[in-house]
Structures are given as structure tokens and as C-alpha cells.
Motif scaffolding. Structure first.
Motif, short mmCIF file in Angstrom:
data_model
loop_
_atom_site.label_atom_id
_atom_site.label_comp_id
_atom_site.label_asym_id
_atom_site.label_seq_id
_atom_site.Cartn_x
_atom_site.Cartn_y
_atom_site.Cartn_z
N TYR A 1 0.11 -1.59 1.21
CA TYR A 1 1.07 -1.77 1.96
C TYR A 1 1.49 -3.19 2.26
O TYR A 1 0.42 -4.00 2.52
N HIS B 1 4.37 -5.67 4.77
CA HIS B 1 5.56 -5.86 5.75
C HIS B 1 6.52 -6.93 5.35
O HIS B 1 6.11 -7.67 4.43
N THR C 1 -4.43 1.77 2.18
CA THR C 1 -3.41 2.18 1.10
C THR C 1 -2.51 0.93 1.22
O THR C 1 -2.15 0.10 1.89
#
Length: 272
Positions: free
Chosen positions: A74, A76, A72
Motif C-alpha cells: 500500500y 499513501h 499488504t
């Protein structure tokens, strides 16, 4: 099989949008699936930095690449994470993880030098709770995305392969972004499965071709070329060979992608 895999990941559309720099990023992504093995063999695997102004396609490229692994999308933000949280990110990494640079100033600016051990086979200190800590081996690979080139030390910069989507010749999209933006993740994961099964082939081929590519780069660009950059670029050239074999990439696209890697090496020889 090659055509089926190319079709499943809409490779031709990806190249039509991102050009040769997209192929270089995809080759790195393939190697990143086995970064731990490559570091074990060669004591290094480069970070990938993807630069580009807003609207240049950074997010589109990363979402595409993450779908290939069934991930998915994403990213950080290390600057807004505690040291313990960052340690957990590193310790839990399997394959490529994406780090985004935020330009709003955090209370404690992030020191990019913290990433240096992750380039080689360095250990990561992970906080277990209370005063308990453990050392674990970093098994992932780092992608760093930013609007502008990172302001970091030369030691960190030399550990990176930079794909800049803002330069004049970066890419001239020949298709609409939706052609790759709505890529079906289930179909795209065929790439990740194929690559996961090819660990021995990938690692052994890099070991065979790496010395020759390193020698060529050092001979072509001379003593000004940083030895670490030569190693990074040699690894990328070997990975391009593997990707071209996996997907039967046309020769003109292969040559353009190799030129991008050689440009990275050449730019390293120019004094700042």
C-alpha cells in the motif's frame, strides 16, 4: 539459518532482478524497522527515495519489501490528503511507510518541506478531534516513490538516500519479475521477524561503525560533501554490513552495493 532466510525471501532472485540498488534498498528497509531507535541514538534516519520511469520496477520492489514485514502492499498519496490526514499517517506509522508522488495537480500542492522534522526526532502534531491536538513522536520511516527525482528543496533532498532504477547501469534483470512477484508473504515475513528481534544488535553496531564511515567519506570526498549526506551514507554503509552478516551476502555483491552508496556521496559533491 542464513541460507534458510535467503531462500525464504528469494534473495538471490531479488538481486538477479534489481542488482546492487536492490541490496541498498533492502539494507535501508532493515534499518527502517528500528528507525525510532536509530533516531533516538543519532538524531536522524534518512528517507528512501525510489525513482524510476514506468516499468522500471518500483512497484515490484516495494511490494517485495512490504511482504518482508508481512504488510499488504500500500502507498499513501500525501498530496491528495488533508493536513489532518497526513498528521494521522505520520502519528500512526510503525516501521516504513510508502508515499507515492502523483503528477496530477492537486488543488493544494504538497510542500515536501513538511517532511523535514520526520528525519530527526521531531514531534508530530496529531488532530484528535475538534480543537484537541496532541504531540506524538514519529516512530516510522519514509519511502518516497516517484517517476522522476522530486522537485524539492535542498534541505529535503539532503535528507534522502536515492535509489534510481532508471539510470543506465541500474540493473539488467536476469530473471522474470514473477520470480519475486509471487513471493509468499508468510514465508517472507521470516525476515521481518528476524530483524524485529535484532534491535539491540542493529542499533549498537551502527553506533560503533558510524563515526569511522563518516570520517572515511568526509576524507574521501572533501568539504563539498554535505555533512548530512555523509551521515546518511555512513548509516547506509553500516546497515549494509549488518545485512551482509545477516544473509551471508557474497563479497562481489557487497562491493557493488557499497559502490552505490559511495556514488550517492560523490554525486552530492557535484554542483547542480
Amino acid at each position: 539459518m542464513q541460507n534458510e532466510l535467503k531462500s525464504a525471501i528469494r534473495f538471490n532472485d531479488f538481486v538477479a532482478y534489481f542488482g546492487a540498488r536492490g541490496v541498498v534498498a533492502l539494507a535501508w528497509w532493515m534499518g527502517a524497522a528500528h528507525a525510532a531507535r536509530i533516531r533516538e541514538d543519532q538524531n536522524s534516519f534518512p528517507f528512501l527515495q525510489i525513482n524510476g520511469a514506468a516499468g522500471s520496477g518500483k512497484s515490484l520492489m516495494l511490494e517485495y519489501l512490504q511482504k518482508l514485514n508481512g504488510q499488504t502492499p500500500y502507498a499513501h498519496s500525501l498530496a491528495h490528503a488533508t493536513q489532518a490526514a497526513r498528521a494521522r499517517i505520520y502519528a500512526n506509522a510503525e516501521g516504513p511507510i510508502v508515499i507515492c508522488e502523483h503528477h496530477d495537480e492537486p488543488e493544494q500542492p504538497f510542500d515536501w518541506d513538511e517532511l523535514k522534522p520526520l528525519y530527526s526526532s521531531g514531534d508530530v502534531i496529531s488532530q484528535e478531534g475538534g480543537d484537541r491536538t496532541q504531540r506524538v513522536t514519529f516512530k516510522g520511516a519514509l519511502v518516497i516513490t516517484a517517476n522522476q527525482p522530486l522537485e524539492c528543496s535542498e534541505a529535503v533532498r539532503s535528507r534522502m538516500v536515492v535509489v534510481d532504477l532508471s539510470v543506465a547501469d541500474a540493473h539488467t534483470p536476469r530473471i522474470r519479475p514473477e520470480a519475486i512477484g509471487d513471493l509468499n508473504a508468510n514465508e517472507a515475513s521470516a525476515f521481518g521477524i528476524k530483524v524485529a528481534q535484532a534491535e539491540d544488535w542493529i542499533s549498537s553496531t551502527i553506533k560503533v561503525f558510524l563515526p569511522g564511515y563518516q570520517g572515511q567519506l568526509m576524507h574521501k570526498y572533501g568539504p563539498r560533501l554535505n555533512a548530512r549526506t555523509a551521515l546518511n551514507c555512513a548509516q547506509m554503509l553500516a546497515l549494509l554490513d549488518l545485512l551482509c552478516s545477516l544473509l551471508a551476502i557474497p563479497q562481489d555483491v557487497q562491493l557493488d552495493a557499497r559502490k552505490v552508496v559511495h556514488d550517492i556521496a560523490f554525486l552530492d559533491t557535484i554542483p547542480y
